[in-house]
Design a protein around this motif. Structure first.
Motif, short mmCIF file in Angstrom:
data_model
loop_
_atom_site.label_atom_id
_atom_site.label_comp_id
_atom_site.label_asym_id
_atom_site.label_seq_id
_atom_site.Cartn_x
_atom_site.Cartn_y
_atom_site.Cartn_z
N ARG A 183 0.82 -1.22 0.00
CA ARG A 183 0.00 0.00 0.00
C ARG A 183 0.85 1.26 0.00
NH1 ARG A 183 -4.37 -0.23 4.60
NH2 ARG A 183 -5.98 -1.49 3.61
N THR A 260 -1.93 3.22 7.69
CA THR A 260 -1.39 3.50 6.35
C THR A 260 -1.28 5.01 6.13
OG1 THR A 260 -2.73 1.61 5.67
CG2 THR A 260 -1.59 2.83 3.94
N ASN A 264 2.19 7.08 5.74
CA ASN A 264 2.40 7.79 4.48
C ASN A 264 2.64 9.28 4.74
OD1 ASN A 264 2.50 7.90 1.63
ND2 ASN A 264 0.41 8.70 1.59
C1 LIG Z 1 0.63 9.15 0.29
O1 LIG Z 1 0.76 10.53 0.27
C2 LIG Z 1 0.84 11.09 -1.03
C3 LIG Z 1 1.04 12.59 -0.90
O2 LIG Z 1 1.70 12.91 0.27
C4 LIG Z 1 -0.43 10.81 -1.78
O3 LIG Z 1 -0.33 11.28 -3.08
C5 LIG Z 1 -0.68 9.30 -1.82
O4 LIG Z 1 -1.92 9.03 -2.41
C6 LIG Z 1 -0.65 8.74 -0.42
N1 LIG Z 1 -0.76 7.30 -0.49
C7 LIG Z 1 -1.52 6.61 0.34
C8 LIG Z 1 -1.52 5.14 0.16
O5 LIG Z 1 -2.20 7.12 1.23
#
Ligand SMILES: *[C@@H]1O[C@H](CO)[C@@H](O)[C@H](O)[C@H]1NC(C)=O
Ligand SMILES: *[C@@H]1O[C@H](CO)[C@@H](O)[C@H](O)[C@H]1NC(C)=O
Ligand SMILES: *[C@@H]1O[C@H](CO)[C@@H](O)[C@H](O)[C@H]1NC(C)=O
Ligand SMILES: *[C@@H]1O[C@H](CO)[C@@H](O)[C@H](O)[C@H]1NC(C)=O
Length: 814
Positions: A183, A260, A264
């Motif tokens: 993920r 998650t 992130n």
């Molecule tokens: C993680 O963060 C980035 C921007 O900071 C975003 O574009 C992305 O969708 C995020 N991914 C998840 C899995 O939340």
């Protein structure tokens, strides 16, 4: 009323929409109408291997000294080896009474027609030997792996994770670690596993010092890496990963509810991340079935035992069949009971049931001490030897004696690890032994365990995923399901080949279920299976069941004897096939393939699903027997078009139920409860039905107010084509119900529903008419024309039951 009935012989072939996901799902061996041919063609290339295998097993049998798999001389083995030792403590009269008490369930194993028996036999065959050969032990070579890996290069960012606790928890930790890394767009690093993860407290146990064991000693490493790469996920072996010092440590427990998201957001920039054990750290809200399920299955399917452990699995299976045989002949198959009754479990259940968070946890230790009754309820034959797995070192001897004694007295040929663990395995770690037993479980014909135990719950999910039979004995729900969104709730409907004019509704039901992908569809089918609808169902991954009820003749005789009175209540009684067909749902507890389930959702065919449905959505505690909701009015008796059914309870009551059903002075009409199957279900289960009603969200009618949270719409009363013909002709067979539909929620639902069957004229026409009715001017003309703005025309309370039955009557004349 309003449930699908009978008649027309119109058959239309629909073009099945088949999504990528549907196509990629492998065909289930339990789909009987495909099984024989599919099996034969799958088998052909393996004939030589099968023959070779048989010859090899024969040699093994001759050459293998029996003593090598006989019990070791450890003290506990003496206690557990002799079945006699167990039966002493049990009152024989008591046992005989119990046997009689469950004899009423004999219909469980009798009654299916030949087709089902053949199916069952083929499935048994598939479950035992053929799977092992098809899933064979042929491994990809390191070269093949290397070649494949060039197509799946590692990502720029990586993630290490730990595993924790016992065998099943470690197996799940690997799944969660891979999932979390995936993920986050990181390449996961293969974790180190543990030999002994016994939890003496609630604290997690992680790998330290000599307890560490390489992944490759437990699982077939090349196979794992290869299969994961095939699924598009590269896994780094520890020696390929950056050094530990390059990693930043994060503790998942500190991240709040959205692990998650938090990882992130706060650590997205960190190149190499190292987390602690991810087991159950992601909340159910955070799981996304649609995206997570393929990754979860890829990881679980890719973890097969390392060669050495696999050899133990085969030796144990062989030994169980030898010991379980009669008259010197080995048993062709065995069943598996994972019996959770160790001292730690008794303690765990006390703690678990009393966690003060408002969640109902009512099934931890249930039924453990009457396992013989449970095995009968789940149709475990005493002719098949029963392997009982438990961590015997930690079982109270008195408890073991009581529980196992009852099994022996009930006639089960019981075998335990003490008798069949290969001597060499005794020096292996605790979790290695657990892994071997876990896979011995995969080789069993039937598997039953405790759904609160991670070991049994995971084995159950994996077995069902492979199309194998699996059940749990402790009642209630499967607590792991929200954390591992792969559990499918069985959904059962009955259908036949002569109701062509209803096919369009059935198709919408099946496709909407497939869209959310949380149900496993079963159809109890009557009539010609080569008919277009029969083939359509098979093509759309519905498991087809042929079932001829044992009571068929008797029911028809009853109907015949009271033909005149019966016909006053329903014209259904004129057509024997239709009559039997509508009564089929009372046999839910005795249909062979369904006998593995604790709960099934039964629906008529005139429904469609609006949301993903999970077992827990029905609210805990789950129904004690059956649960249904209102028919037209908010009053008893209820509508049998949608039933949440507790099958073990229904099985326990089956004989009494049939007696009441067939012994009725009014033919097949049940005064105060209504006609046919709905009448008798309401009569027999009145108390439970009244005390726990099924939420309306599972039986939502389009002539009531719109419910945005509804799970399931039931076209109860008028069907879509009848609503349409009402618009054309102004005539409704159901009093004011057609107008009510248009004035209430029909149009909102119809537009959602029509999307599932774009090729059906009825659906597009109804959706179009609804669009047209959203014009306020047209709607006000419509309201004036129907005169329904005044509520005065509604049927008075004291006429409601009469109304319901009249509507029923009219419905059946179709
Ligand atoms: C993680 O963060 C980035 C921007 O900071 C975003 O574009 C992305 O969708 C995020 N991914 C998840 C899995 O939340
Ligand atoms: C978790 O966080 C991610 C990224 O910030 C977000 O996309 C996702 O919707 C969140 N999930 C939940 C259940 O809040
Ligand atoms: C388990 O047993 C307890 C105590 O007898 C009972 O209250 C509960 O309803 C049972 N749970 C199930 C799922 O049968
Ligand atoms: C069953 O249906 C198929 C396809 O419509 C037809 O060819 C066949 O004759 C039917 N069989 C019987 C026994 O009616």
């Amino acid at each position: 009323m309003g449930r699908l009935r009978v008649s027309a012989r119109v058959g239309r072939e629909g073009r099945g929409r088949s999504s990528a996901r549907e196509r990629s799902r492998s065909s289930s061996p339990s789909r009987w109408s495909q099984t024989p041919n599919a099996l034969i063609s799958r088998l052909r290339p393996y004939t030589f291997r099968v023959l070779g295998c048989i010859a090899f097993l024969g040699l093994l049998y001759v050459a293998w000294p029996r003593a090598s798999y006989k019990a070791s001389n450890r003290a506990r083995a003496v206690e557990f080896r002799s079945p006699q030792a167990w039966s002493n403590g049990v009152d024989v009269d008591d046992a005989a009474t119990r046997r009689k008490a469950v004899a009423g369930n004999s219909a469980v194993t009798t009654g299916p027609n030949l087709a089902v028996k053949v199916t069952t036999n083929l499935r048994d065959l598939a479950e035992q030997g053929i799977n092992a050969i098809l899933n064979g032990r042929t491994s990809p070579t390191r070269e093949q792996l290397g070649e494949l890996l060039t197509t799946v290069p590692p990502k720029h960012q990586t993630m290490r994770f730990q595993v924790c606790n016992g065998f099943a928890n470690q197996r799940l930790s690997v799944v969660y670690g891979v999932l979390l890394a995936h993920r986050l767009g990181r390449t996961p690093v293969l974790p180190v596993l543990m030999r002994d993860g016994i939890q003496r407290t609630d604290a997690t146990v992680t790998a330290q010092g000599a307890n560490k064991v390489d992944f490759s000693e437990v699982y077939d490493l090349t196979y794992f890496l290869y299969e994961m790469a095939k699924a598009g996920i590269r896994i780094l072996e520890p020696h390929e990963a950056p050094m530990h010092s390059a990693y930043m440590d994060v503790s998942l427990g500190t991240l709040g509810a959205n692990v998650t998201g938090a990882l992130n957001a706060s650590y997205g920039h960190v190149r190499h991340l190292s987390v602690d054990c991810p087991l159950f750290k992601m909340t159910p809200q955070e799981m996304n079935q649609h995206e997570d399920e393929p990754v979860i299955w890829a990881a679980l399917d890719a973890m097969r035992p390392a060669d050495k452990l696999y050899e133990y699995v085969e030796r144990m299976q062989h030994a169980i069949k030898q010991l379980g045989g009669v008259g010197g002949k080995p048993a062709p198959k065995y069943n598996f009971l994972h019996l959770r009754m160790e001292n730690d479990w008794v303690e765990h259940c006390k703690r678990w049931s009393s966690i003060p968070d408002g969640v109902v946890r009512d099934n931890c230790y249930n039924n453990t001490e009457e396992m013989d009754v449970q095995l009968r309820l789940f149709a475990f034959s005493t002719d098949v030897p029963l392997y009982v797995a438990s961590y015997w070192d930690d079982v109270d001897p008195d408890r073991a004696k009581a529980v196992m004694g009852r099994l022996v007295d009930a006639g089960y040929r019981v075998i335990t690890s003490a008798e069949v663990f290969p001597d060499a395995m005794r020096s292996e770690g605790r979790e290695m032994r657990a892994l071997v037993e876990y896979h011995v479980g995969f080789g069993a014909n039937r598997f039953i365990g405790n759904s609160v135990s991670t070991f049994a719950a995971l084995a159950l999910l994996e077995r069902r995923h492979r199309g194998q039979w699996a059940a749990y004995y402790n009642g209630g729900n499967l607590p792991i399901a929200p954390y591992l969104p792969v559990h499918k709730l069985p959904w059962v409907f009955t259908y036949n080949s002569w109701s062509g004019k209803y096919d369009y509704m059935l198709k919408a039901a099946v496709r909407s279920a497939a869209h959310f992908n949380t149900l496993k569809p079963y159809c109890i089918f009557d009539g010609n299976t080569s008919s277009p609808i029969g083939r359509w169902l098979v093509d759309n991954k519905v498991t087809m069941i042929r079932h001829v009820p044992t009571w068929r003749q008797e029911l028809l005789q009853k109907a015949q004897a009271r033909m005149k009175e019966n016909l006053q209540h329903s014209h259904l009684y004129k057509n024997p096939d239709a009559l039997v067909s509508t009564f089929q749902r009372v046999d839910l507890p005795v249909v062979p393939i369904l006998d593995q389930y604790t709960y099934v959702l039964y629906t008529d065919a005139d429904v469609y699903f609006r949301r993903a449905i999970h077992l827990d959505d029905f609210g805990l505690p789950l129904p004690r027997s059956v649960s249904m909701s209102y028919e037209f009015y908010k009053m008893f008796p209820y509508n049998a078009g949608i039933i949440m059914a507790n099958l073990p309870t229904m099985r326990r009551n089956y004989k009494k139920f049939l007696a009441m059903m067939l012994d009725n002075d009014n033919g097949l009409y049940y005064p105060n409860y209504g006609p046919a199957d709905q009448g008798i279900i309401n009569k027999f289960y009145e108390h439970d039905l009244r005390s726990q009603m099924l939420n309306q969200a599972f039986n939502t009618k389009p002539y009531n107010d719109f419910d945005p949270l509804s799970y399931l719409i039931h076209y109860h009363g008028p069907k879509p084509h009848e609503y349409l013909s009402y618009l054309d002709t102004g005539v409704c067979d159901f009093y004011n119900v057609c107008e009510q539909g248009f004035l209430k929620s029909l149009c909102q639902y119809a537009r959602e529903w029509a999307v599932y069957i774009p090729e059906e004229m009825v659906a597009t026409r109804l959706a179009d008419s609804c669009t047209w009715l959203t014009n306020p001017t047209i709607m006000s003309v419509f309201q004036k024309k129907t005169g329904l703005v005044q509520p005065g025309q509604v049927v008075p309370d004291d006429k409601k039951q009469e109304f319901t039955q009249k509507t029923h009557h009219r419905r059946l004349r179709l």
